[in-house]
Design a protein around this motif. Structure first.
Motif, mmCIF file in Angstrom:
data_model
loop_
_atom_site.group_PDB
_atom_site.id
_atom_site.type_symbol
_atom_site.label_atom_id
_atom_site.label_comp_id
_atom_site.label_asym_id
_atom_site.label_seq_id
_atom_site.Cartn_x
_atom_site.Cartn_y
_atom_site.Cartn_z
ATOM 1 N N CYS A 62 0.842 -1.218 0.000
ATOM 2 C CA CYS A 62 0.000 0.000 0.000
ATOM 3 C C CYS A 62 0.873 1.262 0.000
ATOM 4 O O CYS A 62 1.773 1.412 0.820
ATOM 5 C CB CYS A 62 -0.921 0.006 1.216
ATOM 6 N N THR A 63 0.586 2.155 -0.924
ATOM 7 C CA THR A 63 1.373 3.384 -1.058
ATOM 8 C C THR A 63 0.825 4.510 -0.183
ATOM 9 O O THR A 63 1.381 5.614 -0.177
ATOM 10 C CB THR A 63 1.343 3.882 -2.521
ATOM 11 N N CYS A 96 -1.697 6.228 -0.767
ATOM 12 C CA CYS A 96 -2.093 7.355 -1.623
ATOM 13 C C CYS A 96 -3.503 7.847 -1.305
ATOM 14 O O CYS A 96 -3.861 8.981 -1.624
ATOM 15 C CB CYS A 96 -2.012 6.956 -3.093
ATOM 16 N N GLY A 97 -4.334 6.982 -0.715
ATOM 17 C CA GLY A 97 -5.672 7.398 -0.314
ATOM 18 C C GLY A 97 -6.675 7.498 -1.456
ATOM 19 O O GLY A 97 -7.776 8.018 -1.268
ATOM 20 N N CYS A 148 -8.280 5.068 -2.755
ATOM 21 C CA CYS A 148 -9.407 4.194 -2.385
ATOM 22 C C CYS A 148 -10.318 4.919 -1.391
ATOM 23 O O CYS A 148 -11.543 4.932 -1.538
ATOM 24 C CB CYS A 148 -8.879 2.886 -1.791
ATOM 25 N N CYS A 193 -7.279 1.407 -6.847
ATOM 26 C CA CYS A 193 -5.943 1.146 -6.293
ATOM 27 C C CYS A 193 -4.893 0.968 -7.391
ATOM 28 O O CYS A 193 -5.009 0.071 -8.231
ATOM 29 C CB CYS A 193 -5.965 -0.088 -5.394
ATOM 30 N N HIS A 204 -9.024 -5.238 -1.593
ATOM 31 C CA HIS A 204 -9.696 -4.912 -0.339
ATOM 32 C C HIS A 204 -10.908 -5.806 -0.068
ATOM 33 O O HIS A 204 -11.111 -6.264 1.053
ATOM 34 C CB HIS A 204 -10.175 -3.460 -0.339
HETATM 35 S S1 SF4 Z 1 -5.541 3.035 -3.344
HETATM 36 FE FE1 SF4 Z 1 -5.678 2.654 -1.144
HETATM 37 S S2 SF4 Z 1 -4.953 0.554 -0.852
HETATM 38 FE FE2 SF4 Z 1 -4.309 1.199 -2.898
HETATM 39 S S3 SF4 Z 1 -2.256 1.991 -2.575
HETATM 40 FE FE3 SF4 Z 1 -3.617 3.768 -2.418
HETATM 41 S S4 SF4 Z 1 -4.078 3.895 -0.215
HETATM 42 FE FE4 SF4 Z 1 -3.192 1.866 -0.547
#
Ligand code: SF4
Ligand code: SF4
Length: 717
Positions: free
Chosen positions: A299-300, A302-303, A305, A388, A394
């Motif tokens: 998981c990066t 990045c938010g 999701c 993602c 998820h």
């Molecule tokens: S989309 Fe969500 S689960 Fe996927 S990398 Fe970004 S924060 Fe992590």
């Protein structure tokens, strides 16, 4: 030169030792999870697919580029670092020979230009990230920021380090220009950024430039090695893990069917399974497969999701990002316990033992890792998986934990108990008598054959009506409209009537794989006996996207293979083929709501829109959140049968978006969506916030109004 070489090599060896130790630990942790042989087998058997996926997802940054500005910034940084691998070779070469050049290409103006171009591209990328992070500062924006809950300090450190990599690179290259050892010295201004820096440094003279050259070559190596260590110990682990995670992800994506339950890598057979020895869903972190643990490490933060999750947007405690991060933090904290053998576990520090004792799912009073309210808030809408960029799965994790809660702990929202009982006893979630399923047939003014044994030879389709379609008044109207259109187009179809049972979708999405399997096996037997299995030439029309998804994509896991089409797909085809000709004008403004299980889960976006567009007089307008970014109605993931106690209502949020367009009708292609959106519209009407004439209808109901029917019957009324 010797000092430069020794320092550079010592730094490198030390960094590789520290990072390597961490990677060794991480791979041991991942392998402490359950086996997932199906992932390895798939990747091995579908090498061309995997190669293409690596090229599009990793190299091509396909998903990241769906968000144009941050996507372009990430792509510039990613591609920049690929090209800058060459400058790393040059920096190491310069430890041994001051004027080192990569053999063959290392003095060409083109390479000098490309390296500088990508170095500047990386600078532009990190400048963009800086602006994005400042504008989305979670301290100021709170839950509205996609970085809320992310480790923002580590992200700033990494941005600083990337800047350090480029700054040291350009300074030592500029100094090399002035000391005469720059490999591209004959290329003039083509390595433009280094040339500019060289011009700035030139007044300092040869001596200072020599010192700068040596210092910043070591600085470059030092920053890169520090970066290697930071990457291994931070969320930037994704730089190394993302390609692996993408390679072993479900194809085409982790949407559509849920994976079957597995224990020790083998599919679970309920007849033989033993809850004492087999893994029943995920009740502990080590019951996730290594792919699940790899997801957590990848998981990066990045938010993306989180920013799309309907539960999060409506102020529920569920954030798909936070869920993955909580699981990761727990896995890392429990790792010493997982990696120790039995006797060594007793002497572990108290905090590790306390972490090992935490229940995976539990409220704060029992120090649970995942709060039950988080677990049950998910609608399985698939927005997180769709967004993602590193293919984290998820829904599989959420449903894996639900399975354990339901099957082993018997801990789930009690309002769902009635639905489960009804499914077991009556084969539908409302507990209605089986014969009621056939009532709508008698209300039609033409004959609909009910299959008694085998489908008649001259009938092409089995129309799978679904529980809502047969038993819920609003959904029934859509079923009747579809039947009327099929009849008008001369399509031959028959129904199962009382022999049809719930596909099991609500039970499966709730986590009750046992009830799902029972219903699925029963339906597979019925469908096979009816002679509609794939290869027979017969097809199944599903009126509900949940039925569509389950029969088409989940029943194959249990040996049931069918050719299934959603009613909107068939109607679109009938219109395109001229078998249905919409002629009556319907002068309405219409917006279309994408059902998650038709759209994101099964990529049916266009056909319902084609049907709407075919209706004369209709003015179709899209809501902002549509197609892949469509917003859930709130009913999926068995949420249709659960109370929505926290935050605002998901269906209200969706209807508010529709109301902003002031439509005459909100159309959709799913009975769940009709019920949820219909309820929200009724509440808005009662509050005087929506016009009385506003309707929520199925696409088929819109089409039926535009068709001159052979026999006059008010199907949609
Ligand atoms: S989309 Fe969500 S689960 Fe996927 S990398 Fe970004 S924060 Fe992590
Ligand atoms: S499936 Fe939908 S509701 Fe569930 S976590 Fe993902 S985005 Fe949120």
């Amino acid at each position: 030169m010797v000092a430069r070489m020794v320092i550079g090599l010592v730094l490198t060896v030390a960094a590789f030792a520290v990072a390597g130790r961490r990677l060794w630990w991480l791979q041991r942790l991942a392998l402490s999870g359950q086996p997932a042989p199906e992932r390895i087998a798939y990747a091995r058997e579908h090498a061309p697919v995997e190669l293409k996926t690596q090229l599009t997802e990793v190299v091509g940054q396909r998903k990241l580029l769906k968000w144009s500005v941050p996507g372009a910034a990430h792509a510039a940084t990613f591609w920049g670092f690929i090209i800058l691998l060459l400058t790393i070779i040059e920096a190491y070469g310069a430890l041994f020979a001051r004027d080192f050049a990569i053999p063959g290409i290392g003095r060409s103006a083109a390479l000098g230009f490309i390296e500088d171009l990508f170095a500047v591209g990386v600078l532009a990328g990190i400048a963009t990230f800086t602006v994005i992070r400042l504008r989305n500062d979670p301290h100021r924006e709170g839950r509205r920021s996609r970085f809320f809950g992310s480790h923002t300090r580590a992200a700033w450190v990494v941005l600083g380090m990337i800047f350090g990599v480029i700054a040291t690179l350009l300074i030592y290259r500029g100094a090399q220009e002035n000391t005469g050892v720059f490999p591209y010295r004959d290329a003039g201004a083509w390595p433009f950024a280094s040339w500019v820096v060289g011009k700035w440094l030139h007044p300092l003279g040869y001596g200072v430039n020599s010192v700068l050259e040596a210092t910043f070559i070591l600085g470059q190596i030092g920053v890169i090695m520090a970066f290697l260590v930071v990457v291994a110990y931070s969320k930037h682990l994704h730089i190394g893990l993302a390609p692996l995670n993408v390679m072993f992800s479900r194809r085409p994506d982790a949407l559509g069917p849920l994976p079957p339950m597995r224990s020790g890598g083998k599919m679970l057979d309920f007849e033989e399974a033993d809850p004492d020895t087999d893994v029943f869903g995920m009740g502990k972190i080590e019951e996730f497969s290594w792919k699940g643990l790899l997801d957590m490490g990848t998981c990066t933060e990045c938010g993306r999701c989180q920013s799309q999750c309907p539960a999060w947007i409506t102020d529920k405690p569920l954030s798909p990002k936070q869920l993955i991060l909580d699981l990761r933090d727990h896995a890392f904290a429990k790792a010493p316990y997982l990696l120790a053998d039995e006797p060594a576990r007793e002497s572990l520090p108290a905090d590790v033992l306390a972490e090992a004792a935490r229940p995976l799912v539990g409220k704060a009073d029992v120090n649970g890792v995942i709060d039950p309210e988080v677990l049950w808030a998910c609608t399985n809408c698939g927005a997180c998986v769709n967004e993602c960029p590193v293919d984290i799965e998820h829904i599989d994790h959420i449903n894996g934990m639900r399975r354990h809660q339901v099957l082993v702990e018997s801990a789930f929202p009690q309002e769902a108990q009635g639905m489960l009982n009804n499914l077991e006893r009556k084969g539908n979630p409302w507990g209605m008598p089986e014969m009621k399923r056939a009532e709508w047939i008698g209300e039609m003014d033409f004959e609909i054959p009910v299959i008694d044994g085998v489908i008649p030879a001259d009938v092409e389709y089995l129309y799978w009506v679904g529980c809502a379609g047969a038993l819920e008044d609003r959904a029934k109207k859509a079923v009747k409209a579809t039947a009327q259109l099929l009849h008008a187009a001369g399509v031959t179809f028959a129904v199962l009537g009382p022999a049809e049972a719930c596909t099991g979708d609500p039970a499966r999405r709730l986590g009750n794989e046992f009830v799902y399997t029972m219903l699925a096996q029963q339906n597979i037997e019925t469908l096979n006996e009816a002679g509609v299995a794939a290869g027979t030439g017969k097809k199944v029309i599903a009126s509900c996207p949940h039925c569509f998804n389950t029969i088409a994509r989940e029943y194959p896991q249990l040996g049931g293979d069918y050719e299934v089409i959603h009613h909107t797909q068939l109607l679109s085809r009938l219109v395109a083929d001229g078998r249905l000709t919409p002629v009556n004008e319907v002068n309405e403004k219409v917006t279309y709501h994408d059902p998650c299980f038709l759209g994101r889960h099964n990529k049916v976006y266009e056909q319902p829109r084609h049907v709407i567009a075919s209706v004369p007089g209709v003015q179709a307008e899209e809501m902002h959140r549509c197609k892949g970014k469509g917003f859930c109605c709130g009913a999926g993931g068995a949420r249709m049968w659960l109370e929505e106690r926290t935050g605002s209502r998901i269906n209200d949020n969706r209807v508010d978006e529709a109301l902003a367009l002031d439509p005459d009708s909100i159309t959709t292609g799913c009975p769940y969506c009709m019920v949820m959106l219909g309820d929200a519209v009724n509440a808005k009407k009662a509050a005087g916030q929506a016009k009385e004439t506003l309707e929520v209808i199925d696409v088929s109901q819109l089409l039926v109004r535009a068709i001159q029917l052979r026999e006059q019957a008010p199907a949609s009324e």
